[in-house]
Design an enzyme around this catalytic site. Structure first.
Site, PDB file in Angstrom:
ATOM      1  N   CYS A  75       0.871  -1.180   0.000  1.00  0.00           N
ATOM      2  CA  CYS A  75       0.000   0.000   0.000  1.00  0.00           C
ATOM      3  C   CYS A  75       0.903   1.223   0.000  1.00  0.00           C
ATOM      4  O   CYS A  75       1.581   1.500   0.994  1.00  0.00           O
ATOM      5  CB  CYS A  75      -0.924   0.002   1.207  1.00  0.00           C
ATOM      6  SG  CYS A  75      -1.958   1.488   1.320  1.00  0.00           S
ATOM      7  N   HIS A 168      -2.197  -4.865 -10.613  1.00  0.00           N
ATOM      8  CA  HIS A 168      -2.977  -3.749 -11.145  1.00  0.00           C
ATOM      9  C   HIS A 168      -3.354  -3.991 -12.599  1.00  0.00           C
ATOM     10  O   HIS A 168      -2.549  -4.509 -13.379  1.00  0.00           O
ATOM     11  CB  HIS A 168      -2.194  -2.442 -11.047  1.00  0.00           C
ATOM     12  CG  HIS A 168      -1.989  -1.966  -9.650  1.00  0.00           C
ATOM     13  ND1 HIS A 168      -2.854  -1.103  -9.018  1.00  0.00           N
ATOM     14  CD2 HIS A 168      -1.028  -2.267  -8.735  1.00  0.00           C
ATOM     15  CE1 HIS A 168      -2.424  -0.876  -7.784  1.00  0.00           C
ATOM     16  NE2 HIS A 168      -1.324  -1.574  -7.587  1.00  0.00           N
ATOM     17  N   GLU A 217     -10.026  -0.310  -5.577  1.00  0.00           N
ATOM     18  CA  GLU A 217      -9.016  -1.115  -4.896  1.00  0.00           C
ATOM     19  C   GLU A 217      -9.560  -2.483  -4.494  1.00  0.00           C
ATOM     20  O   GLU A 217     -10.695  -2.607  -4.024  1.00  0.00           O
ATOM     21  CB  GLU A 217      -8.507  -0.386  -3.647  1.00  0.00           C
ATOM     22  CG  GLU A 217      -7.650   0.821  -3.952  1.00  0.00           C
ATOM     23  CD  GLU A 217      -6.805   1.223  -2.760  1.00  0.00           C
ATOM     24  OE1 GLU A 217      -6.159   0.335  -2.162  1.00  0.00           O
ATOM     25  OE2 GLU A 217      -6.795   2.424  -2.426  1.00  0.00           O
ATOM     26  N   CYS A 226      -4.860   5.961  -4.422  1.00  0.00           N
ATOM     27  CA  CYS A 226      -4.189   4.670  -4.293  1.00  0.00           C
ATOM     28  C   CYS A 226      -2.752   4.862  -4.749  1.00  0.00           C
ATOM     29  O   CYS A 226      -2.496   5.132  -5.930  1.00  0.00           O
ATOM     30  CB  CYS A 226      -4.885   3.602  -5.140  1.00  0.00           C
ATOM     31  SG  CYS A 226      -4.048   1.994  -5.151  1.00  0.00           S
ATOM     32  N   GLY A 229      -1.523   2.235  -7.079  1.00  0.00           N
ATOM     33  CA  GLY A 229      -2.283   2.430  -8.306  1.00  0.00           C
ATOM     34  C   GLY A 229      -1.737   3.573  -9.140  1.00  0.00           C
ATOM     35  O   GLY A 229      -1.689   3.503 -10.371  1.00  0.00           O
TER      36      GLY A 229
END
Length: 286
Positions: A75, A168, A217, A226, A229
């Protein structure tokens, strides 16, 4: 069980941070889920846990649980908050820390302007390592790289697949405000081609150094920002020939700056990390 916690946010991506440097709390999946609940618990996109160094040359272990209670690999926005937390709590005096995550080693660095830069490591493109099952699909070439035609609810969505320690799927859209995030996000997240599920990114290229981004997410739904992301989206945009090496990413929660020199170079992410409040909460036995 009563526990102490700190509420933090990075570009609107919000977290409950727990200190387990002196001992494990022993929380269950259901208790992580309860803490994340915005109606019955504290409320957060993810729960971040600080644990002692697992090996020599590493400062801390960083454990992440999504709002659904599942442990995940990485994260990025949380990593910035993690670095701010260990400094503010007096757990370290370093400006650069080495942190072990489930997805690999990262190095957050506190900068003089109050933001935090994180070396997120090099992106991963090998399909089995993402993981992504491309069997039977014919990739489409774009700018020297490829997208994969993903069947989603009767339409074909071209996605670029990449891992930043977590998977992703990034698609280019004309306008993030009208992108089908709520409709397609959960379908892409749980698509059978991604055996460990996936984060679904919706990327609008404004120019070669500016983009807008929304992310659905894995295990949390759409969040205001994110970090991984943003890293994955910029890496995808660079490899597809649409972006330069340094890009400002506008999320709904704020601005992140992503830098990637290409090939096997690490991705650097810079952005805010803020403490919101501290408190104690009685966690039910679940």
């Amino acid at each position: 069980m009563r526990i102490r916690f700190t509420k933090m946010q990075g570009a609107g991506n919000d977290f409950v941070v727990l200190d387990e440097t002196r001992g494990r709390l022993g929380l269950s999946t259901a208790q992580y889920r309860w803490l994340s609940d915005r109606h019955f618990g504290v409320g957060a996109d993810q729960i971040l846990t600080v644990r002692p160094a697992p090996a020599a040359g590493i400062d801390f272990e960083y454990v992440i649980h999504n709002a659904d209670g599942a442990e995940v690999e990485q994260c990025g926005n949380g990593a910035r908050c993690f670095a701010r937390y260990v400094r503010e709590q007096g757990l370290t005096t370093k400006d650069v820390i080495r942190v072990q995550t489930l997805g690999g080693l990262i190095e957050p660095r506190l900068t003089p302007d109050g933001r935090v830069t994180v070396d997120m490591g090099a992106p991963i493109f090998e399909l089995p390592r993402i993981p992504f099952d491309g069997a039977g699909l014919t990739p489409l070439t774009h700018g020297g790289w490829v997208t994969w035609p993903l069947p989603v609810d009767g339409v074909t969505v071209p996605v670029a697949v990449v891992s930043m320690g977590n998977p992703h799927a990034v698609q280019l859209v004309a306008d993030v405000e009208t992108a089908p995030v709520q409709a397609q996000g959960p379908l892409i997240e749980n698509h059978k081609r991604f055996p460990r599920r996936v984060n679904a990114g919706f990327l609008q290229v404004v120019d070669r150094t500016h983009v807008k981004l929304r992310v659905w997410e894995r295990g949390a739904g759409e969040t205001l920002a994110c970090g991984t992301g943003a890293c994955a989206a910029v890496v995808a945009g660079i490899r597809l020939g649409q972006l330069d090496a340094r890009v400002d990413v506008q999320t709904r929660g704020g601005m992140l700056t992503i830098e990637w020199a290409g090939n096997e170079a690490p991705v650097f992410m810079t952005g805010p990390a803020t403490t919101v409040f501290q408190g104690e909460v009685d966690v039910p036995a679940l």
